[in-house]
Design an enzyme around this catalytic site. Sequence first.
Site, PDB file in Angstrom:
ATOM      1  N   ASP A 273      27.120  10.366  -5.340  1.00 38.81           N
ATOM      2  CA  ASP A 273      26.297   9.409  -6.074  1.00 38.81           C
ATOM      3  C   ASP A 273      26.070   8.208  -5.165  1.00 38.81           C
ATOM      4  O   ASP A 273      27.004   7.771  -4.486  1.00 38.81           O
ATOM      5  CB  ASP A 273      27.028   8.964  -7.349  1.00 38.81           C
ATOM      6  CG  ASP A 273      26.056   8.644  -8.468  1.00 38.81           C
ATOM      7  OD1 ASP A 273      24.898   8.292  -8.164  1.00 38.81           O
ATOM      8  OD2 ASP A 273      26.462   8.742  -9.645  1.00 38.81           O
TER       9      ASP A 273
ATOM     10  N   HIS B 274      18.576   3.934  -2.650  1.00 37.49           N
ATOM     11  CA  HIS B 274      19.555   3.894  -3.747  1.00 37.49           C
ATOM     12  C   HIS B 274      20.489   5.102  -3.737  1.00 37.49           C
ATOM     13  O   HIS B 274      21.457   5.129  -4.494  1.00 37.49           O
ATOM     14  CB  HIS B 274      18.827   3.813  -5.090  1.00 37.49           C
ATOM     15  CG  HIS B 274      18.165   2.479  -5.307  1.00 37.49           C
ATOM     16  ND1 HIS B 274      18.643   1.536  -6.170  1.00 37.49           N
ATOM     17  CD2 HIS B 274      17.063   1.924  -4.730  1.00 37.49           C
ATOM     18  CE1 HIS B 274      17.874   0.461  -6.144  1.00 37.49           C
ATOM     19  NE2 HIS B 274      16.907   0.673  -5.272  1.00 37.49           N
TER      20      HIS B 274
HETATM   21  P1  ADP Z   1      21.394   7.122 -11.639  1.00 41.64           P
HETATM   22  O1  ADP Z   1      20.655   6.026 -10.962  1.00 41.64           O
HETATM   23  O2  ADP Z   1      21.636   8.296 -10.748  1.00 41.64           O
HETATM   24  O3  ADP Z   1      20.801   7.555 -12.920  1.00 41.64           O
HETATM   25  P2  ADP Z   1      23.497   5.172 -12.344  1.00 41.64           P
HETATM   26  O4  ADP Z   1      24.830   5.397 -12.995  1.00 41.64           O
HETATM   27  O5  ADP Z   1      23.540   4.304 -11.146  1.00 41.64           O
HETATM   28  O6  ADP Z   1      22.875   6.598 -12.019  1.00 41.64           O
HETATM   29  O7  ADP Z   1      22.513   4.471 -13.369  1.00 41.64           O
HETATM   30  C1  ADP Z   1      22.239   4.984 -14.622  1.00 41.64           C
HETATM   31  C2  ADP Z   1      21.714   3.840 -15.491  1.00 41.64           C
HETATM   32  O8  ADP Z   1      21.009   4.420 -16.576  1.00 41.64           O
HETATM   33  C3  ADP Z   1      22.817   2.981 -16.071  1.00 41.64           C
HETATM   34  O9  ADP Z   1      22.421   1.635 -16.062  1.00 41.64           O
HETATM   35  C4  ADP Z   1      22.962   3.489 -17.501  1.00 41.64           C
HETATM   36  O10 ADP Z   1      23.352   2.520 -18.445  1.00 41.64           O
HETATM   37  C5  ADP Z   1      21.584   3.985 -17.809  1.00 41.64           C
HETATM   38  N1  ADP Z   1      21.721   5.155 -18.687  1.00 41.64           N
HETATM   39  C6  ADP Z   1      22.424   6.246 -18.442  1.00 41.64           C
HETATM   40  N2  ADP Z   1      22.360   7.101 -19.500  1.00 41.64           N
HETATM   41  C7  ADP Z   1      21.603   6.514 -20.406  1.00 41.64           C
HETATM   42  C8  ADP Z   1      21.174   6.876 -21.694  1.00 41.64           C
HETATM   43  N3  ADP Z   1      21.564   7.993 -22.272  1.00 41.64           N
HETATM   44  N4  ADP Z   1      20.352   6.044 -22.309  1.00 41.64           N
HETATM   45  C9  ADP Z   1      19.991   4.886 -21.727  1.00 41.64           C
HETATM   46  N5  ADP Z   1      20.390   4.482 -20.532  1.00 41.64           N
HETATM   47  C10 ADP Z   1      21.186   5.273 -19.865  1.00 41.64           C
HETATM   48  O1  F6P Z   2      18.943   5.642  -8.587  1.00 42.44           O
HETATM   49  C1  F6P Z   2      18.465   6.883  -8.206  1.00 42.44           C
HETATM   50  C2  F6P Z   2      17.224   7.286  -8.953  1.00 42.44           C
HETATM   51  O2  F6P Z   2      16.762   8.410  -8.345  1.00 42.44           O
HETATM   52  C3  F6P Z   2      16.087   6.302  -8.984  1.00 42.44           C
HETATM   53  O3  F6P Z   2      15.304   6.257  -7.840  1.00 42.44           O
HETATM   54  C4  F6P Z   2      15.359   6.854 -10.136  1.00 42.44           C
HETATM   55  O4  F6P Z   2      14.441   5.979 -10.695  1.00 42.44           O
HETATM   56  C5  F6P Z   2      16.474   7.190 -11.109  1.00 42.44           C
HETATM   57  O5  F6P Z   2      17.487   7.663 -10.299  1.00 42.44           O
HETATM   58  C6  F6P Z   2      16.097   8.120 -12.240  1.00 42.44           C
HETATM   59  O6  F6P Z   2      15.363   9.217 -11.812  1.00 42.44           O
HETATM   60  P1  F6P Z   2      13.841   9.455 -12.203  1.00 42.44           P
HETATM   61  O7  F6P Z   2      13.060   8.252 -11.783  1.00 42.44           O
HETATM   62  O8  F6P Z   2      13.471  10.684 -11.447  1.00 42.44           O
HETATM   63  O9  F6P Z   2      13.817   9.640 -13.681  1.00 42.44           O
END
Ligand code: ADP
Ligand code: F6P
Length: 450
Positions: free
Chosen positions: A352, A158
């Site tokens: 990202d 991912h």
């Molecule tokens: P990462 O996987 O690095 O966290 P992404 O943008 O791909 O980044 O995914 C983040 C996901 O987590 C999104 O689906 C978003 O809606 C969710 N998310 C981000 N911030 C919050 C929050 N404050 N509360 C709930 N869900 C969140």
């Molecule tokens: O999408 C990237 C990622 O590292 C996932 O593998 C992971 O579940 C998510 O971000 C949030 O991080 P964590 O599992 O360490 O809270």
Amino acid sequence: MGRLIIVSNRVPAPRERNQPAGGLAVGLKDALRQGDALWFGWSGRQVPEMSGDPTPAIDRVGNVTYATIDLTTAQHTGFYQNFSNGILWPLFHYRVGLMNYSRLDWEMYLSVNAMFARTLRPLLRPDDTIWIHDYHLFPLGQALRDLGVKCRIGFFLHIPFPPWSLVRALPGAELLLEDMQAYDLVGVQTPEDAENLNHALRMNNMAERAQAFPIGIDPVEFRTQAEASMKGTEVSRLRDSLRGAALVLGVDRLDYSKGLPERFKGYEALLTRYPEHRGKVTFLQVAPISRGNVEEYRQLRCQLDELTGRINGAYSEFDWTPIRYITRPISRDVLAGFYRMADVALITPLRDGMNLVAKEYIAAQDPADPGVLILSHFAGAAPELDEAVLVNPYDTDEIADALHQALTMQRPERQTRWTALEKEVCRTTAVSWANDFLRALDGAPVSVSS
Ligand code: ADP
Ligand code: F6P
């Protein structure tokens, strides 16, 4: 038809409304709406000690059986905190200087992967298809093969895969590439990641395995959620509190890969260089604390506390605060309404894998009056979402210019850009992503003969 076995470190608690932030769990949950599936991984709990391997806790919700295991505190520290998030995470986000390598952590990483394999093995049937996710679990496929598993096994990364010249800074990086040989197919987010990984494999005389499968969201469900949330109390409280000011929104886990200090400084540069926006715009950053025990994450938090204080101290009026900064999680249905309300989404990762927030923002917009997406070139989503206002997040003046452009953009241009972006967001959804990967896995040459 056999079952689909999903394995990931983070598994969303199936009965909980408020899920932890993170793209993997969100994307997979949306993708798993059909078929018979088992989702195996960490329960999110730590126990002080354990004698022998854990017994999975089983819970069935809809078509998915969840099998989760606890980790001991030592496993959590060595495997999750130190190796996965203190070594692999910075390295794979091109931040080799932040990598804190230790052989002991590498050993714990291998031992937890072997434990995952031993614990999962008895739950498997010969006609299952196994799909393993993310950097926590690179060696799991080989560990399962060592236990005699002959099913098709796919892997999806991912996060980005950087050029080999960088990855090889990790002592023993070749072993990660050897781990790939156990998989029948390795999926990554972008063509650039696939090129980097295949190049690394070629350089080490190993067979190429990588193909790009950009992950998506469920746009229809998210739009519906956003529309419903507009009627909720949180959205009307937010709207009332803005008193006509434009809303710039950021939503990210509190992670140094997300370019948050650069974003705050870019917003500060907007207030300095374009004073006409003072008092007329509010920046709301939602950044729930993530991996709070890893030192670099603690430092980032201090840096953001300081920046917010400084910018608000310098620019606030007695009746206007430029930045609102929240480090608590907010539920996704409320967030969906905030996205719809926001005039601008400001998404500036330094690197990202994909960035699902960018896609969610597009899905949430009102077609009659859509907002503007400002997106970093270095998000995996940027090649797909190239009708966004694209920025280099290292250039704070470029962020300020992009904010000014977005805040003054006329409706026809906003609509033209949004229409193109929405088409992209609907083209690859979470379900089509999973189906494309699984179809390719089904047709891939098997790496182990039965
Ligand atoms: P990462 O996987 O690095 O966290 P992404 O943008 O791909 O980044 O995914 C983040 C996901 O987590 C999104 O689906 C978003 O809606 C969710 N998310 C981000 N911030 C919050 C929050 N404050 N509360 C709930 N869900 C969140
Ligand atoms: O999408 C990237 C990622 O590292 C996932 O593998 C992971 O579940 C998510 O971000 C949030 O991080 P964590 O599992 O360490 O809270």
